[in-house]
Scaffold this motif. Structure first.
Motif, short mmCIF file in Angstrom:
data_model
loop_
_atom_site.label_atom_id
_atom_site.label_comp_id
_atom_site.label_asym_id
_atom_site.label_seq_id
_atom_site.Cartn_x
_atom_site.Cartn_y
_atom_site.Cartn_z
N THR A 1 58.16 36.30 11.58
CA THR A 1 58.77 36.98 12.73
C THR A 1 59.06 38.45 12.42
N GLY A 2 58.86 38.85 11.17
CA GLY A 2 59.25 40.19 10.73
C GLY A 2 60.61 40.18 10.05
N LEU A 3 61.36 39.11 10.29
CA LEU A 3 62.69 39.01 9.68
C LEU A 3 62.60 38.87 8.17
N GLU A 4 61.54 38.20 7.70
CA GLU A 4 61.38 38.01 6.26
C GLU A 4 61.14 39.35 5.56
N THR A 5 60.40 40.26 6.20
CA THR A 5 60.16 41.59 5.62
C THR A 5 61.43 42.43 5.62
N TRP A 6 62.18 42.33 6.70
CA TRP A 6 63.45 43.07 6.81
C TRP A 6 64.43 42.61 5.73
N GLN B 1 69.73 37.24 21.39
CA GLN B 1 68.77 36.57 22.26
C GLN B 1 67.54 37.47 22.45
N GLY B 2 66.47 36.87 22.98
CA GLY B 2 65.30 37.66 23.32
C GLY B 2 64.07 37.38 22.48
N HIS B 3 64.22 36.49 21.44
CA HIS B 3 63.06 36.21 20.57
C HIS B 3 62.85 34.69 20.47
N GLY B 4 63.25 33.97 21.54
CA GLY B 4 63.09 32.52 21.56
C GLY B 4 64.24 31.78 20.90
N ILE C 1 59.98 40.06 16.02
CA ILE C 1 61.10 40.95 16.33
C ILE C 1 60.63 42.39 16.16
N PRO C 2 60.73 43.21 17.21
CA PRO C 2 60.24 44.60 17.14
C PRO C 2 61.04 45.45 16.15
N PRO C 3 60.43 46.49 15.58
CA PRO C 3 61.13 47.39 14.66
C PRO C 3 62.38 48.01 15.28
N ASP D 1 71.55 41.10 23.75
CA ASP D 1 70.12 41.38 23.95
C ASP D 1 69.79 42.73 23.34
N LEU D 2 68.93 42.73 22.32
CA LEU D 2 68.60 43.97 21.60
C LEU D 2 67.52 44.79 22.30
N SER D 3 66.99 44.28 23.41
CA SER D 3 65.86 44.98 24.04
C SER D 3 66.28 46.16 24.90
N GLY D 4 67.55 46.27 25.25
CA GLY D 4 68.01 47.37 26.10
C GLY D 4 68.24 48.66 25.30
#
Length: 494
Positions: A264-269, A175-178, A225-227, A202-205
Motif C-alpha cells: 500500500t506504500g505504508l511499508e515503505t513509509w 478513511q479513504g483507502h478501504g 496511499i498517495p504521497p 479523510d486525508l484526501s482534502g
C-alpha cells in the motif's frame, strides 16, 4: 475496680479505632495483580473531584456465595473511594424488593440477569440485580451488571472520569483507502467513546489533521496511499501526534486458498522510520482455527481446523498495551524488524511461540496439510511492537504497529483482539493511567489445567493447613500455660 478499668479501656480503644478507620484505610493485598489495591489513576481522579458523586448500588439479597463476595468487594471499594475522595463519593446499597424499585433500577441502566439460586432445597431461576448508577450533578452513568471475576475498579473509575471530564480529547480513524468504518469497529469505537471523541479523518482534502486529534488509527488499508497523505501523517507526527497501525504485508484469500504479497506504500513509509516488514507469511504451531466444510459420509459438516497462518499469541511482555491480555489471534501476520535507524527504537509487543516459521508468497493454503515440527524451525518472531523516536522536526512521537490488518476485526465481541487495539490507542492518547485497570480482574487458574502433582499438593494443603494451624495454636497455648504455671510455682514469684 481493676476489671471495670480494663473494660472501659477496651471500649475506648474500639471507639478510637473506629474513628481512625474513617480517616485511614489499609489492607494487605497478596493477589498477583493487586486486585484489592486502588491504582494511582483512580486516586488522582478521586482527589481531583470538584463535585460530589453519588453511587446507588442496586444489589439483590440472598445471592450465591460468589456473587455475595463480589458485593462485599464492591462495598469495600466504595468505602475506599469515599475515604480517598474525602467524602466526595457517597454511596448506598438498595435491594430492589418491589416493582417500583426494580423499575427505577432498570430505567437507570442496571439490567437484571437470570441466575440459578437455591431456595427450599430447589434450584430456581431468578432475576437478580448487581449493578450501580453513578451520578454527578445532572449527569448519570450506569454499570449494568458486575459479573464475578470481572474488573470492578475500571468501570467505576471510568464512569466517574467520564462524568467529571470537561473536554474529551479526540481520536481519528483514517478513511479513504478501504479501511473499516466505525460500524465494523463498533466495539472499539464504543469503548473509546467513553473517554474520547472518535471521528473519521479523510486525508484526501486540503485540510490537515485537526489539532484537536491526539492519536490517529490506520486499520487494514486495502488501497495504495498517495504521497500527499503520508506528508500529512508526517506533519501530524511532527507536532507530537501518535499513531496506531494494523496492516498487512501479505494477503490471504481463503476462498481461492491463495496467498500473495501486498503493498500500500505504508511499508515503505515505515521503513524510513526504522521498521522493515518482511513480505512473508508467519506460521506458528500455536494458532487459531478456520471453519472448513468437510465431507463425512453423505453429509458435509463444518469443522474447526487448526490454521498456522493465524498465529495465536498468549504470552505478552509487561507493557501497558498488553497488560492483562490472555490471547490474541493475528491473521496473516508478517515479521517486523527494526532496521537500525538511529532516529527510532523498537519494543516488541507481540511475538510468536518458540515453534514458528515463515513462507514466501505466492503460496497455496492446504487445509489438509499435516504439519510437523520441521515446519516451525524459528522462534519468537516479532509481529507487533511500538516504534518510538523523533521522526519529524526532532519531536518525540510513538507508532504502535501490528503486521496483521485484520486482527482488530477477528475474534468475538469483547475478545482480546479488540482489547489490544483499545489498549494501544488508550496508551498513545491517555495520561490518566486507566488503561491498567481495564483487564484488572480475577485471573483464571483452572485446577484441571495444572499438573497432577501440583493439583494433589494444593488439595492436601487446602485440607490440612487449617488443621495444622489449629493444632499449632493448641500446642502454643499449652506450652504458654505450662510456662506460666511453672513461674507461679517458684518461691520468689510475685
Amino acid at each position: 475496680m481493676k476489671q471495670s478499668t480494663t473494660i472501659l479501656l477496651v471500649i475506648g480503644i474500639i471507639l478510637l479505632v473506629n474513628v481512625l478507620s474513617q480517616q485511614f484505610f489499609a489492607r494487605l493485598d497478596l493477589t498477583e495483580n493487586k486486585q484489592y489495591t486502588l491504582s494511582n489513576a483512580t486516586k488522582d481522579i478521586l482527589r481531583n473531584l470538584t463535585e460530589p458523586v453519588t453511587i446507588k448500588a442496586y444489589w439483590s439479597d440472598d445471592l450465591p456465595t460468589v456473587m455475595e463476595k463480589t458485593k462485599t468487594d464492591f462495598r469495600e471499594m466504595l468505602f475506599e473511594y469515599n475515604s480517598i475522595s474525602k467524602g466526595m463519593v457517597n454511596y448506598e446499597f438498595i435491594n430492589p424488593k418491589d416493582q417500583t424499585q426494580e423499575q427505577e433500577a432498570y430505567q437507570s441502566g442496571v439490567i437484571p440477569q437470570q441466575i440459578q439460586v437455591r431456595k427450599d432445597n430447589e434450584l430456581k431461576l431468578q432475576n437478580v440485580f448487581a449493578g450501580a448508577v453513578i451520578q454527578m450533578g445532572e449527569q448519570t452513568d450506569a454499570i449494568p451488571f458486575m459479573a464475578p471475576g470481572t474488573p470492578i475498579e475500571y468501570p467505576l473509575s471510568t464512569s466517574i472520569k467520564k462524568l467529571s471530564v470537561i473536554d474529551k480529547p479526540s481520536i481519528g480513524l483514517i478513511q479513504g483507502h478501504g479501511e473499516p468504518g466505525m460500524q465494523e469497529l463498533q466495539q472499539v469505537v464504543q469503548t473509546l467513546s467513553i473517554l474520547y471523541n472518535v471521528e473519521n479523518v479523510d486525508l484526501s482534502g486540503d485540510i490537515d489533521i485537526p489539532v484537536r486529534i491526539k492519536t490517529v488509527a490506520l486499520v487494514n488499508p486495502q488501497d495504495s496511499i498517495p504521497p500527499a497523505h503520508f506528508a500529512k501523517l508526517d506533519q501530524f507526527l511532527g507536532r507530537g501526534g501518535n499513531m496506531f497501525i494494523s496492516m498487512n504485508r501479505v494477503k490471504g484469500d481463503l476462498q481461492t486458498a491463495q496467498g500473495t504479497e501486498f503493498t500500500t506504500g505504508l511499508e515503505t513509509w515505515l521503513q524510513g522510520k526504522g521498521l522493515d516488514i518482511e513480505p512473508s507469511f508467519v506460521v506458528d504451531a500455536a494458532s487459531g482455527s478456520v471453519t472448513v466444510q468437510q465431507q463425512q459420509g453423505f453429509f458435509r459438516v463444518a469443522n474447526q481446523v487448526r490454521f498456522p497462518y493465524f498465529p495465536l499469541v498468549s504470552s505478552f511482555p509487561d507493557h501497558p498495551v498488553t497488560k492483562g491480555l490472555e490471547a490474541v489471534m493475528f491473521p496473516f501476520a508478517s515479521v517486523l524488524r527494526h532496521n537500525g535507524n538511529e532516529i527510532s527504537t523498537f519494543t516488541a509487543l507481540a511475538t510468536t511461540s518458540d515453534q514458528a516459521g515463515t513462507q514466501t508468497p505466492p503460496i497455496y493454503f492446504d487445509i489438509n496439510k499435516q504439519w510437523t515440527p520441521g515446519d516451525f524451525p524459528l522462534s519468537n518472531l516479532d509481529i507487533g511492537g511500538v516504534l518510538e523516536g523523533n521522526f519529524v522536526n526532532n519531536v518525540p512521537a510513538r507508532i504502535v504497529v501490528f503486521s496483521s490488518g485484520q486482527f482488530p476485526l477477528a475474534g468475538g465481541q469483547g475478545s482480546d483482539n479488540q482489547n489490544l487495539m483499545i489498549n494501544s490507542i488508550d496508551w498513545l492518547s491517555d495520561d490518566t493511567g486507566l488503561i491498567d485497570l481495564r483487564t484488572k480482574g480475577v485471573t483464571s487458574r483452572p485446577i484441571k489445567q495444572m499438573e497432577t502433582a501440583k493439583q494433589n499438593t494444593l488439595k492436601w494443603l487446602n485440607f490440612l493447613l487449617p488443621i495444622i494451624l489449629v493444632i499449632g495454636l493448641g500446642i502454643f497455648r499449652s506450652f504458654r500455660r505450662n510456662s506460666i504455671r511453672i513461674k507461679r510455682m517458684q518461691e520468689n514469684y510475685g
